[in-house]
Design a protein around this motif. Structure first.
Motif, mmCIF file in Angstrom:
data_model
loop_
_atom_site.group_PDB
_atom_site.id
_atom_site.type_symbol
_atom_site.label_atom_id
_atom_site.label_comp_id
_atom_site.label_asym_id
_atom_site.label_seq_id
_atom_site.Cartn_x
_atom_site.Cartn_y
_atom_site.Cartn_z
ATOM 1 N N LYS A 306 0.129 4.977 13.992
ATOM 2 C CA LYS A 306 0.032 6.274 13.322
ATOM 3 C C LYS A 306 -1.395 6.496 12.838
ATOM 4 C CE LYS A 306 4.873 6.560 11.861
ATOM 5 N NZ LYS A 306 5.807 6.744 10.721
ATOM 6 N N PRO A 307 -1.710 7.687 12.293
ATOM 7 C CA PRO A 307 -3.072 7.967 11.842
ATOM 8 C C PRO A 307 -3.617 6.931 10.870
ATOM 9 C CG PRO A 307 -1.793 9.978 11.861
ATOM 10 C CD PRO A 307 -0.839 8.868 12.177
ATOM 11 N N ILE A 308 -4.919 6.676 10.970
ATOM 12 C CA ILE A 308 -5.614 5.692 10.135
ATOM 13 C C ILE A 308 -6.282 6.425 8.983
ATOM 14 C CG2 ILE A 308 -7.422 3.947 10.104
ATOM 15 C CD1 ILE A 308 -6.888 3.592 13.129
ATOM 16 N N TRP A 309 -6.121 5.869 7.769
ATOM 17 C CA TRP A 309 -6.664 6.533 6.582
ATOM 18 C C TRP A 309 -7.974 5.923 6.096
ATOM 19 C CZ3 TRP A 309 -4.427 10.716 7.025
ATOM 20 C CH2 TRP A 309 -3.052 10.898 7.096
ATOM 21 N N ALA A 310 -8.135 4.616 6.227
ATOM 22 C CA ALA A 310 -9.293 3.967 5.609
ATOM 23 C C ALA A 310 -9.867 2.888 6.513
ATOM 24 C CB ALA A 310 -8.901 3.359 4.259
ATOM 25 N N LEU A 311 -11.193 2.696 6.419
ATOM 26 C CA LEU A 311 -11.924 1.675 7.162
ATOM 27 C C LEU A 311 -12.921 1.007 6.234
ATOM 28 C CD1 LEU A 311 -12.809 3.775 10.345
ATOM 29 C CD2 LEU A 311 -11.096 1.959 10.259
ATOM 30 N N ASN A 312 -13.186 -0.280 6.495
ATOM 31 C CA ASN A 312 -14.197 -0.952 5.691
ATOM 32 C C ASN A 312 -14.689 -2.209 6.409
ATOM 33 O OD1 ASN A 312 -15.946 -1.276 3.611
ATOM 34 N ND2 ASN A 312 -14.408 -1.575 2.028
ATOM 35 N N SER A 324 -3.390 2.156 7.793
ATOM 36 C CA SER A 324 -2.818 3.271 8.524
ATOM 37 C C SER A 324 -1.545 3.777 7.868
ATOM 38 C CB SER A 324 -2.532 2.846 9.966
ATOM 39 O OG SER A 324 -1.766 3.803 10.654
ATOM 40 N N GLN A 325 -1.127 4.937 8.335
ATOM 41 C CA GLN A 325 0.135 5.515 7.901
ATOM 42 C C GLN A 325 1.325 4.700 8.416
ATOM 43 O OE1 GLN A 325 0.520 9.611 9.015
ATOM 44 N NE2 GLN A 325 2.442 9.927 7.934
ATOM 45 N N ASP A 326 1.085 3.807 9.378
ATOM 46 C CA ASP A 326 2.160 2.935 9.850
ATOM 47 C C ASP A 326 2.416 1.772 8.900
ATOM 48 O OD1 ASP A 326 0.057 1.205 10.242
ATOM 49 O OD2 ASP A 326 0.117 1.286 12.427
ATOM 50 N N LEU A 364 -7.482 -9.446 15.065
ATOM 51 C CA LEU A 364 -7.344 -10.807 14.559
ATOM 52 C C LEU A 364 -6.033 -11.027 13.817
ATOM 53 C CD1 LEU A 364 -10.953 -11.439 13.192
ATOM 54 C CD2 LEU A 364 -9.988 -12.144 15.386
ATOM 55 N N GLU A 365 -5.642 -10.048 13.008
ATOM 56 C CA GLU A 365 -4.428 -10.208 12.208
ATOM 57 C C GLU A 365 -3.908 -8.848 11.784
ATOM 58 O OE1 GLU A 365 -1.564 -11.798 11.529
ATOM 59 O OE2 GLU A 365 -2.830 -13.575 11.241
ATOM 60 N N SER A 366 -2.609 -8.781 11.585
ATOM 61 C CA SER A 366 -1.963 -7.559 11.113
ATOM 62 C C SER A 366 -1.049 -7.908 9.950
ATOM 63 C CB SER A 366 -1.159 -6.903 12.244
ATOM 64 O OG SER A 366 -0.541 -5.712 11.799
ATOM 65 N N TYR A 367 -1.147 -7.109 8.865
ATOM 66 C CA TYR A 367 -0.377 -7.371 7.651
ATOM 67 C C TYR A 367 0.532 -6.181 7.361
ATOM 68 C CZ TYR A 367 -4.163 -10.747 7.041
ATOM 69 O OH TYR A 367 -5.076 -11.747 7.224
ATOM 70 N N LYS A 368 1.805 -6.442 7.195
ATOM 71 C CA LYS A 368 2.755 -5.401 6.815
ATOM 72 C C LYS A 368 2.730 -5.216 5.314
ATOM 73 C CE LYS A 368 6.028 -2.486 8.020
ATOM 74 N NZ LYS A 368 5.744 -1.333 8.879
ATOM 75 N N THR A 369 2.738 -3.975 4.851
ATOM 76 C CA THR A 369 2.559 -3.704 3.423
ATOM 77 C C THR A 369 3.843 -3.317 2.696
ATOM 78 O OG1 THR A 369 2.029 -1.386 3.861
ATOM 79 C CG2 THR A 369 0.200 -2.949 3.844
ATOM 80 N N ASN A 370 4.982 -3.603 3.298
ATOM 81 C CA ASN A 370 6.272 -3.375 2.603
ATOM 82 C C ASN A 370 6.432 -1.923 2.174
ATOM 83 O OD1 ASN A 370 8.736 -4.068 1.570
ATOM 84 N ND2 ASN A 370 7.941 -4.780 -0.395
ATOM 85 N N ASN A 371 6.244 -1.027 3.148
ATOM 86 C CA ASN A 371 6.448 0.420 2.923
ATOM 87 C C ASN A 371 5.501 1.014 1.897
ATOM 88 O OD1 ASN A 371 8.625 0.366 4.741
ATOM 89 N ND2 ASN A 371 10.062 -0.198 3.118
ATOM 90 N N LEU A 372 4.307 0.471 1.789
ATOM 91 C CA LEU A 372 3.293 1.010 0.885
ATOM 92 C C LEU A 372 2.156 1.619 1.680
ATOM 93 C CD1 LEU A 372 3.042 -1.835 -1.791
ATOM 94 C CD2 LEU A 372 4.266 0.319 -1.988
ATOM 95 N N VAL A 373 1.625 2.741 1.213
ATOM 96 C CA VAL A 373 0.448 3.368 1.823
ATOM 97 C C VAL A 373 -0.795 2.674 1.279
ATOM 98 C CG1 VAL A 373 -0.845 5.496 2.137
ATOM 99 C CG2 VAL A 373 1.651 5.558 2.058
ATOM 100 N N VAL A 374 -1.706 2.282 2.149
ATOM 101 C CA VAL A 374 -2.910 1.536 1.768
ATOM 102 C C VAL A 374 -4.116 2.448 1.845
ATOM 103 C CG1 VAL A 374 -4.349 -0.475 2.242
ATOM 104 C CG2 VAL A 374 -1.884 -0.585 2.600
ATOM 105 N N TYR A 375 -4.909 2.493 0.747
ATOM 106 C CA TYR A 375 -6.119 3.312 0.722
ATOM 107 C C TYR A 375 -7.361 2.488 0.977
ATOM 108 C CZ TYR A 375 -3.160 6.892 -1.382
ATOM 109 O OH TYR A 375 -2.182 7.813 -1.624
#
Length: 375
Positions: A306-312, A324-326, A364-375
């Motif tokens: 889904k759409p990506i909100w933040a990069l760093n 991301s929104q996913d 390298l790695e993917s982390y699930k955020t337990n239905n939280l939106v990450v900024y």
């Protein structure tokens, strides 16, 4: 009498000269001491930088990650900003309020005293919390200035405000945009800041004046995000018109135009610490890695759904984090992506061979955020 006066005058003048020479010697000695201290610290900094370069991040040696969760925020939380030393967290809300939390316990007593003086009836609540009020609309962006003494905020009310973090007070209000201000960023050198808005423009400011110094005009739709180049002389803007522009802050002219092959708006951009590349996130969940010198995409990073909100970027620029929104956070090997991207470009210029690898191999790695939106 004249001889005695002349002798006294000469003795006094000689004493003055002697005192001046002593002062000069003290000053020179102080300067030498300062120079030695600077040389020592510069040596230590160089050694630390060399040690940092030896640390290689890969799929078997990833950096540690610390996440802060905001509970019961619902749809009210719009933006979050964290200081580089991880001591302060600022959050901007839809109800026009800004809150700052001090996560370093050694400084919490100061916020406690400050908060008690202002709100005696709320002594038993979270004393490490500082509230900032003054905007008349939703808060869309926050930015700590160097040394973390001040905070910039942009709002739906078309204004930008500068806040004193220590006193929890508003210092200045900047007016210049005609529509909501989506983003605000401070220059790495700490003198200018830049904003972008729904009015299709970006503007350059200084904290000393309430009116903009430069206006960057060229986009045909909302300017969603803005970013300074590490050298502080250029800015990058991305827009809903599917383009990215690089601007000279001295002339306010567009010096580079990056046209995205993807459909849909570009929400965010981030420039690498070395200033050679930048990344942009797109509505279809892809991340484009651009070469600034050639204005071309050297890699497309695919992994989000889904759409990506933040990069760093990481401090050394080898890793990229995306949210991301996913509801996932992903870490990418940007160093390897740049190397392979350069090789692919050389291959394409000489032969018709296929690229060495696809964009999803740099995940390298993917982390699930337990239905939280990450900024």
């Amino acid at each position: 009498t004249s001889s005695s006066s002349s002798s006294s005058t000469s003795s006094s003048s000689s004493s003055i000269i002697t005192n001046l020479n002593d002062d000069d010697n003290k000053i020179n000695h102080h300067d030498n001491t300062v120079n030695k201290e600077l040389t020592y610290y510069e040596k230590e900094i160089n050694e630390l930088n060399e040690l940092r370069k030896k640390i290689q991040n890969n799929d078997k040696d990833l950096p540690s990650i610390c996440c802060y969760s905001f509970f019961h925020a619902e749809d009210n939380l719009n933006t979050i900003q964290v200081t580089d030393d991880l001591s302060l967290i600022a959050a901007g809300f839809y109800d026009s309020s800004i809150k700052i939390w001090n996560v370093n316990e050694s400084h919490s007593s100061y916020f406690q005293d400050r908060y008690n003086l202002k709100t005696q009836k709320r002594k038993r609540k979270n004393y490490s919390e500082c509230s900032l009020t003054g905007h008349g609309g939703a808060i869309y962006s926050l930015e700590f200035v160097p040394e973390c003494e001040y905070l910039l905020s942009s709002s739906q009310d078309t204004t930008i405000r500068l806040w004193d973090v220590n006193n929890c007070s508003n210092v200045c209000c900047y007016n210049g945009h005609n529509y909501p201000v989506w983003d605000v960023k401070y220059q790495p050198l700490g003198y200018y800041f830049v904003s972008c808005s729904h009015d299709t423009t970006a503007k350059l400011w200084t904290t000393e004046k309430i009116t903009p110094l430069r206006i960057f005009v060229g986009h045909f739709s909302d300017v969603n995000s803005v970013e300074f180049h590490p050298n502080g002389n250029y800015i990058f803007t991305c827009s809903c018109d599917k383009s990215i522009r690089m601007w000279d802050i001295n002339t306010a002219e567009s010096v580079r135009l990056f046209s995205s092959p993807n459909s849909g708006p570009i929400y965010n951009i981030k420039v690498s610490p070395n200033g050679k590349y930048f990344v942009s996130c797109h509505y279809d969940g892809t991340i484009a890695l651009w070469d600034i010198a050639t204005c071309k995409i050297i890699q497309m990073l695919k992994g989000h759904e889904k759409p990506i909100w933040a990069l760093n970027f990481s401090t050394n620029g080898n890793l990229l984090a995306s949210s991301s929104q996913d509801q996932t956070i992903k870490l990418w090997d940007i160093e390897q992506a740049c190397i392979v991207g350069e090789q692919n470009r050389n291959i394409k210029s000489k032969t018709k061979r296929k690229p060495l690898s696809s964009g999803d191999t740099y995940l390298l790695e993917s982390y699930k955020t337990n239905n939280l939106v990450v900024y």
